[in-house]
Design an enzyme around this catalytic site. Structure first.
Site, PDB file in Angstrom:
ATOM      1  N   SER A   1       0.836  -1.204   0.000  1.00  0.00           N
ATOM      2  CA  SER A   1       0.000   0.000   0.000  1.00  0.00           C
ATOM      3  C   SER A   1       0.872   1.257   0.000  1.00  0.00           C
ATOM      4  O   SER A   1       0.491   2.284  -0.573  1.00  0.00           O
ATOM      5  CB  SER A   1      -0.910   0.026   1.233  1.00  0.00           C
TER       6      SER A   1
ATOM      7  N   SER B   1      -4.618   1.946   3.858  1.00  0.00           N
ATOM      8  CA  SER B   1      -4.440   0.661   4.523  1.00  0.00           C
ATOM      9  C   SER B   1      -5.685  -0.184   4.280  1.00  0.00           C
ATOM     10  O   SER B   1      -6.788   0.216   4.673  1.00  0.00           O
ATOM     11  CB  SER B   1      -4.214   0.853   6.030  1.00  0.00           C
TER      12      SER B   1
ATOM     13  N   SER C   1      -6.689  -3.013   5.629  1.00  0.00           N
ATOM     14  CA  SER C   1      -7.306  -3.459   6.879  1.00  0.00           C
ATOM     15  C   SER C   1      -7.689  -2.293   7.779  1.00  0.00           C
ATOM     16  O   SER C   1      -8.562  -2.426   8.631  1.00  0.00           O
ATOM     17  CB  SER C   1      -6.320  -4.356   7.632  1.00  0.00           C
ATOM     18  N   GLY C   2      -6.995  -1.159   7.619  1.00  0.00           N
ATOM     19  CA  GLY C   2      -7.242  -0.030   8.503  1.00  0.00           C
ATOM     20  C   GLY C   2      -6.666  -0.199   9.897  1.00  0.00           C
ATOM     21  O   GLY C   2      -6.983   0.556  10.818  1.00  0.00           O
TER      22      GLY C   2
ATOM     23  N   THR D   1      -3.064  -1.158  10.201  1.00  0.00           N
ATOM     24  CA  THR D   1      -1.595  -1.146  10.110  1.00  0.00           C
ATOM     25  C   THR D   1      -1.039  -0.127  11.113  1.00  0.00           C
ATOM     26  O   THR D   1      -1.302   1.066  11.014  1.00  0.00           O
ATOM     27  CB  THR D   1      -1.158  -0.779   8.679  1.00  0.00           C
TER      28      THR D   1
ATOM     29  N   GLU E   1      -4.694  -3.610  -3.254  1.00  0.00           N
ATOM     30  CA  GLU E   1      -3.598  -2.764  -3.727  1.00  0.00           C
ATOM     31  C   GLU E   1      -3.722  -2.425  -5.208  1.00  0.00           C
ATOM     32  O   GLU E   1      -3.576  -1.268  -5.605  1.00  0.00           O
ATOM     33  CB  GLU E   1      -2.253  -3.474  -3.459  1.00  0.00           C
TER      34      GLU E   1
END
Lengths: 215, 215, 215, 215
Positions: free
Chosen positions: C67, C106, C108-109, C111, C182
């Site tokens: 990312s 991100s 997953s939110g 990181t 990504e």
């Protein structure tokens, strides 16, 4: 401030002698370089940068390996001082133009990608090229508008180092490869920053204001 | 080798006095650090690295800003010496594991992303954490298995610097922000490389063989 | 919108079927995302950036791993378009201020270093924070002024993928980890660049002029 | 293989049409590339990499600008798969040797520093050179042991794009400069990773184990 000779300083230090001798060699090369600096080269470099800041000339820097890290440390401080500065190879580095200044660092003056980068900046767009090197006759230096000579491990120091350590029955240089050049250039560029702060009237407070906070 | 006192050396140097004084301050901080090194801290660090090389422990390094550049210069030499070494944040850096060693550098010991990175390595996987800092009581140092203390500009030198330069009618520090810490840590780590070369029997030739050729 | 099934598209392609199916999965996720885009989120993002360019607001970008590479590819194009843009962690990135915009990516939110960086920008200086993520309820998204949701491999696609490939007797996902997120974000951001070119009246010629020439 | 026209797909999408058309153009170029792939080129590349992993050959990657970011995204996944992989220009990249494989990416095949890097690897040490480019006759491709051709915006698509958008009264390309090449190569390399996972028997779990945790 008085100081003991290197020999006296380290002879009593039985432990980690090699580490300490290497540090003293670095410290000494920096202080020796102070004596050896060519004032006229520095005159021109300071003038170029001070005038550059006034007329919004952008600074680009380039170097490979550890010299590349040293030139980045310098770029960071130039940014703190208010310069618009870019590192060749980083993400947001734009096209270099005739108005810009490229500062290239290479001890040997023959590092291929640095020479090639400097050639593009000089031949293709005629940017102003400053080269910091130990070899003022090198291919890189020959491209430059301004050469600043900083001595690292010269052939003579190399020989002395070898002989001295042979006498002691050793065969490892204290400061292998470009170590002396790199640490001395870092000290020189930090000295240059001090002079630029003075000349441009910027204090530590102003540097701090631009210092990255996400880190 | 004999040397003039700093004062004598620079008093005759009318031109670029600030640049030269700053370089001398850096040189002096390096040589003073040689005296101040805590041999037991270095004992442990050398042992950790020498044994680490023998047992194929991987080294991870982390630092932000100019400390991040210094730790990369060290990583490069560790690679030249044959270590498997990774820089946190670079492309091919894998997951750190319990068997690995993380070396974190921060003058203040409070740089957030460095503290957070070290916390992950220590708390989540229990890697061995070495911290190089000026503040052995800092949050970063408190996470560490081994702290190596390197003095940069201490409060006292800051005060002295301020007073001395006030007397001279000046108000710009010669070595702003972390400059002294960063250049001294670089010299210390280069000294460490010299000792590791000796201890592991690797000469300059072997370093050269691993030195990047595409540059 | 009708579409051929991936299966039909690749059934005739005996060789390198896995490679080709994976590419089709990526292609399909990009085209599906076109349908799923929340126009109001994009309205706000485009407005923020177009107005930002007019009022000289600086853009900072941050991301980790792949990312981080995607957000750099976007930063490069923003620079080509004339934005003043910086990548968190690169050499010449200055202090972020209240006037600046931080774009954090991100999937997953969660990181950690991206969340921590965003927290500093939001909590310490109250910069405008844009978050691009698959999880609008994540810790990162909760810090944001504006969330743009881009779906990567959702739990459902993961399940479908698993089932479909189990049926075929396989157990390797075509697009492991964050791959779909990504590549889809990269396509979305390139789409955004196309819209920004149109909105700001900048053609390819102007982009080319700023494109790095030392490379 | 039949496909809906891009125009039909987006005609109903009034808002952010340019953004969406650009994304569809990227999606379509990826799916078109699936058809156009030269299986024999991929045969050789897969064989080189699978055998390389077995015999511990190291992979080096190089690219400039956005192609440099794409090649890093690939390097990261190769590392996840267990390859020993290095990015030219990063800190801990060692000397390339005859046994190593260099993968160079350049749409045009004339990017100077990439050509020069490849020349060093090929001419000086005779490493195996893989080139991914749109131009199999380019100077870069001519150095290669293996060329993989990936089409970006060809002269013909450029012309079509220009004509089509002229007809519509527009003059901004949807995917400026190397955009199509870069996003398509990323998808191709992610497809290659899927095939390598299958061929080497590594599942997502194994990739996750190597995925950086300090981020």
């Amino acid at each position: 401030m008085e100081k003991l000779s290197i020999k006296n300083q380290v002879c009593a230090l039985a432990k980690h002698r090699t580490l300490k001798e290497a540090m003293m060699e670095i410290s000494t090369n920096i202080s020796n370089t102070v004596q050896a600096i060519d004032d006229r080269q520095v005159d021109q470099l300071v003038e170029l940068l001070v005038n550059g800041l006034k007329s919004n000339r952008r600074i680009f820097v380039v170097g490979a390996g550890r010299s590349g890290l040293v030139v980045r440390a310098f770029a960071m401080r130039l940014m703190h001082l208010g310069f618009e500065v870019f590192v060749v190879g980083e993400t947001i580095t734009p096209a270099v133009t005739k108005k810009d200044i490229l500062i290239a660092i290479s001890g040997s003056g023959i590092t291929k990608l640095v020479v090639e980068s400097s050639r593009i900046a000089k031949k293709d767009v005629d940017a102003t090229l400053v080269v910091i090197t130990s070899y003022p006759d090198s291919p890189l230096a020959q491209l430059a508008d301004l050469v600043v000579e900083i001595r690292g491990r010269t052939k003579i120091t190399e020989q002395n180092d070898y002989i001295q350590r042979q006498i002691k029955g050793e065969h490892f240089p204290l400061t292998p490869l470009g170590t002396l050049f790199e640490s001395t250039v870092l000290a020189f560029l930090d000295g240059l920053i001090a002079e630029l702060m003075e000349k441009t009237g910027k204090g530590e407070k102003e540097l701090k204001e631009r210092h990255a906070i996400i880190e």
